[in-house]
Design a protein around this motif. Structure first.
Motif, PDB file in Angstrom:
ATOM      1  N   ASN A  41      -7.717   8.044  -1.462  1.00  0.00           N
ATOM      2  CA  ASN A  41      -7.492   7.153  -0.329  1.00  0.00           C
ATOM      3  C   ASN A  41      -7.945   5.743  -0.658  1.00  0.00           C
ATOM      4  O   ASN A  41      -8.755   5.532  -1.561  1.00  0.00           O
ATOM      5  CB  ASN A  41      -8.217   7.671   0.921  1.00  0.00           C
ATOM      6  CG  ASN A  41      -9.711   7.836   0.694  1.00  0.00           C
ATOM      7  OD1 ASN A  41     -10.467   6.878   0.632  1.00  0.00           O
ATOM      8  ND2 ASN A  41     -10.147   9.099   0.538  1.00  0.00           N
ATOM      9  N   TYR A  90      -6.233  -1.630   7.367  1.00  0.00           N
ATOM     10  CA  TYR A  90      -5.224  -0.629   7.004  1.00  0.00           C
ATOM     11  C   TYR A  90      -5.862   0.407   6.097  1.00  0.00           C
ATOM     12  O   TYR A  90      -6.581   0.062   5.151  1.00  0.00           O
ATOM     13  CB  TYR A  90      -4.045  -1.287   6.285  1.00  0.00           C
ATOM     14  CG  TYR A  90      -2.925  -0.321   5.944  1.00  0.00           C
ATOM     15  CD1 TYR A  90      -1.961   0.014   6.897  1.00  0.00           C
ATOM     16  CD2 TYR A  90      -2.838   0.251   4.684  1.00  0.00           C
ATOM     17  CE1 TYR A  90      -0.937   0.904   6.594  1.00  0.00           C
ATOM     18  CE2 TYR A  90      -1.819   1.145   4.375  1.00  0.00           C
ATOM     19  CZ  TYR A  90      -0.875   1.471   5.334  1.00  0.00           C
ATOM     20  OH  TYR A  90       0.132   2.362   5.039  1.00  0.00           O
ATOM     21  N   HIS A 128      -4.964   4.216   3.965  1.00  0.00           N
ATOM     22  CA  HIS A 128      -3.909   5.121   3.494  1.00  0.00           C
ATOM     23  C   HIS A 128      -4.566   6.284   2.759  1.00  0.00           C
ATOM     24  O   HIS A 128      -5.422   6.086   1.899  1.00  0.00           O
ATOM     25  CB  HIS A 128      -2.942   4.393   2.560  1.00  0.00           C
ATOM     26  CG  HIS A 128      -1.744   5.204   2.190  1.00  0.00           C
ATOM     27  ND1 HIS A 128      -0.561   5.143   2.890  1.00  0.00           N
ATOM     28  CD2 HIS A 128      -1.550   6.113   1.201  1.00  0.00           C
ATOM     29  CE1 HIS A 128       0.315   5.975   2.333  1.00  0.00           C
ATOM     30  NE2 HIS A 128      -0.263   6.575   1.315  1.00  0.00           N
ATOM     31  N   GLU A 181      -2.310  10.325   7.523  1.00  0.00           N
ATOM     32  CA  GLU A 181      -1.841   9.617   6.329  1.00  0.00           C
ATOM     33  C   GLU A 181      -2.092   8.120   6.391  1.00  0.00           C
ATOM     34  O   GLU A 181      -2.514   7.507   5.403  1.00  0.00           O
ATOM     35  CB  GLU A 181      -0.344   9.889   6.150  1.00  0.00           C
ATOM     36  CG  GLU A 181       0.231   9.352   4.853  1.00  0.00           C
ATOM     37  CD  GLU A 181       1.686   9.738   4.694  1.00  0.00           C
ATOM     38  OE1 GLU A 181       1.979  10.540   3.794  1.00  0.00           O
ATOM     39  OE2 GLU A 181       2.536   9.241   5.472  1.00  0.00           O
ATOM     40  N   ARG A 182      -1.845   7.501   7.563  1.00  0.00           N
ATOM     41  CA  ARG A 182      -1.973   6.050   7.663  1.00  0.00           C
ATOM     42  C   ARG A 182      -2.678   5.665   8.952  1.00  0.00           C
ATOM     43  O   ARG A 182      -2.462   6.269   9.997  1.00  0.00           O
ATOM     44  CB  ARG A 182      -0.597   5.371   7.620  1.00  0.00           C
ATOM     45  CG  ARG A 182       0.192   5.621   6.348  1.00  0.00           C
ATOM     46  CD  ARG A 182       1.545   4.951   6.409  1.00  0.00           C
ATOM     47  NE  ARG A 182       2.355   5.277   5.247  1.00  0.00           N
ATOM     48  CZ  ARG A 182       3.603   4.843   5.063  1.00  0.00           C
ATOM     49  NH1 ARG A 182       4.185   4.083   5.981  1.00  0.00           N
ATOM     50  NH2 ARG A 182       4.266   5.189   3.969  1.00  0.00           N
ATOM     51  N   ARG A 211      -3.680   1.953  11.056  1.00  0.00           N
ATOM     52  CA  ARG A 211      -3.604   0.488  11.131  1.00  0.00           C
ATOM     53  C   ARG A 211      -4.300   0.037  12.404  1.00  0.00           C
ATOM     54  O   ARG A 211      -4.037   0.571  13.481  1.00  0.00           O
ATOM     55  CB  ARG A 211      -2.158   0.015  11.137  1.00  0.00           C
ATOM     56  CG  ARG A 211      -2.018  -1.523  11.099  1.00  0.00           C
ATOM     57  CD  ARG A 211      -0.579  -1.938  11.253  1.00  0.00           C
ATOM     58  NE  ARG A 211      -0.056  -1.571  12.561  1.00  0.00           N
ATOM     59  CZ  ARG A 211       1.233  -1.610  12.887  1.00  0.00           C
ATOM     60  NH1 ARG A 211       2.127  -1.955  11.977  1.00  0.00           N
ATOM     61  NH2 ARG A 211       1.630  -1.267  14.096  1.00  0.00           N
TER      62      ARG A 211
END
Length: 334
Positions: A177, A200, A202, A209-210, A212
């Motif tokens: 990550n 952000y 990832h 997964e993501r 923001r």
């Protein structure tokens, strides 16, 4: 021939002494070296005999320097001085090629070396690297890279940081990550500022997964000088999540961020902590915590050894997450 050689040595030594900056203290002492900067009530004098010495500004009677310095008598504007000249106690003369100007030491807020593009730019930061290899019944390889940097000019301050973590257990990837964050502060007064932030994250392994996050809110800078800094910020955030199966969600949250560091033992040791505690609005989580605490020991002017502990917590009706990571590594700073 001997006389000429002796004369050359005398002139050379006299010239070298003339180029050194000099600080006269109110107790009668006189120190020579190179003025690095003055900020936050501390004058940093680089010496051959004691390294970098921080001096209390209110203990200085007067000073002189052959350097070109940007002298600021408020927080946002400054005047170039080709050199500084000794004056009466409590004063200094700014020599800029025109009529010399005598100013009170108490009126000076900052002195730094001018920059070619942004004159009052102050830039600092560090990069830390940690590697952990374990060979036993279960082999593990862990790689961790962190960076954090800050640049300030006038009323603006830019902050950027990032982290990359990759871990293998018996050649199976168990963590992969990275995260990056950028914040822009606009100082409204000497202490109060308004911040906008983008973060952000990832993850190539976990279900989430993501992530923001966009946030904004006021903050307060308690101090920021050569011996450390401490600030608090309150933010209203919007966070968007995207999962590995394609599902998405978003929510709003309020949070409090802190950033603290303190130099000890002649700036050879740095203690630091930073993090954020948040409360999601209308979300199943009760609170979240992302914090870091560590020590950094300077081996040279730019290299250091570091030891850190990182804490991630999420508490809510659907369960709790409580993870702690410890790392020891090597870093560079500026």
């Amino acid at each position: 021939m001997f006389s000429r050689s002796l004369l050359f040595l005398v002139v050379a030594s006299t010239s070298g002494a003339a180029l050194a900056d000099t600080v006269w203290l109110k107790n009668g002492d006189r120190l020579t070296g190179t003025i690095k900067l003055f900020d936050g009530g501390k004058l940093l004098l680089q010496t051959d005999y004691g390294g970098a010495i921080p001096l209390d500004w209110d203990k200085i009677a007067t000073l002189e320097s052959s350097q070109e310095l940007l002298v600021k008598q408020d927080d946002f504007t400054g005047e170039r001085a080709k050199s500084l000249q000794r004056a009466d106690d409590g004063k200094v003369i700014l020599a800029n090629g025109e009529t010399p100007k005598t100013v009170e030491l108490a009126s000076i807020e900052q002195m730094i070396r001018p920059k070619p593009v942004v004159e009052d730019l102050v830039w600092k930061g560090n990069i830390d690297l940690a590697l952990d290899y374990k060979r036993a019944e279960k082999d593990t390889d862990d790689y961790d890279v962190d960076f954090k940097t800050q640049a300030r000019h006038g009323r603006w301050r830019h902050l950027a940081e990032g982290e990359y973590n990759r871990e293998f257990s018996d050649d199976v990837r168990t963590a992969d990550n990275w995260a990056a964050e950028y914040a822009l502060d606009r100082f409204l007064t000497e202490k109060w500022f308004w911040q906008g932030r983008l973060e952000y994250k990832h993850d190539n392994v976990e279900e989430l997964e993501r992530q923001r996050t966009l946030g904004t809110g006021p903050g307060y800078q308690f101090w920021d000088d050569e011996l450390g800094a401490f600030s608090l910020g309150s933010l209203l955030n919007r966070t968007d999540h995207q999962y590995a199966n394609g599902e998405k969600e978003n929510f709003y949250a309020v949070s409090m961020k802190w950033d603290y560091n303190r130099y000890l033992i002649g700036k050879t040791v740095e203690m630091f902590t930073n993090g954020e505690v948040g409360k999601p609005l209308g979300n199943a989580a009760d609170y979240t915590l992302d914090a870091e605490l560590g020590l950094r020991y300077k081996v040279t002017d730019w290299a250091s050894l570091n030891m850190k502990a990182e804490k991630d917590m999420v508490s809510g009706s659907e369960g709790e997450i409580d993870e702690t990571r410890y790392t020891i590594g090597f870093g560079v700073g500026w």
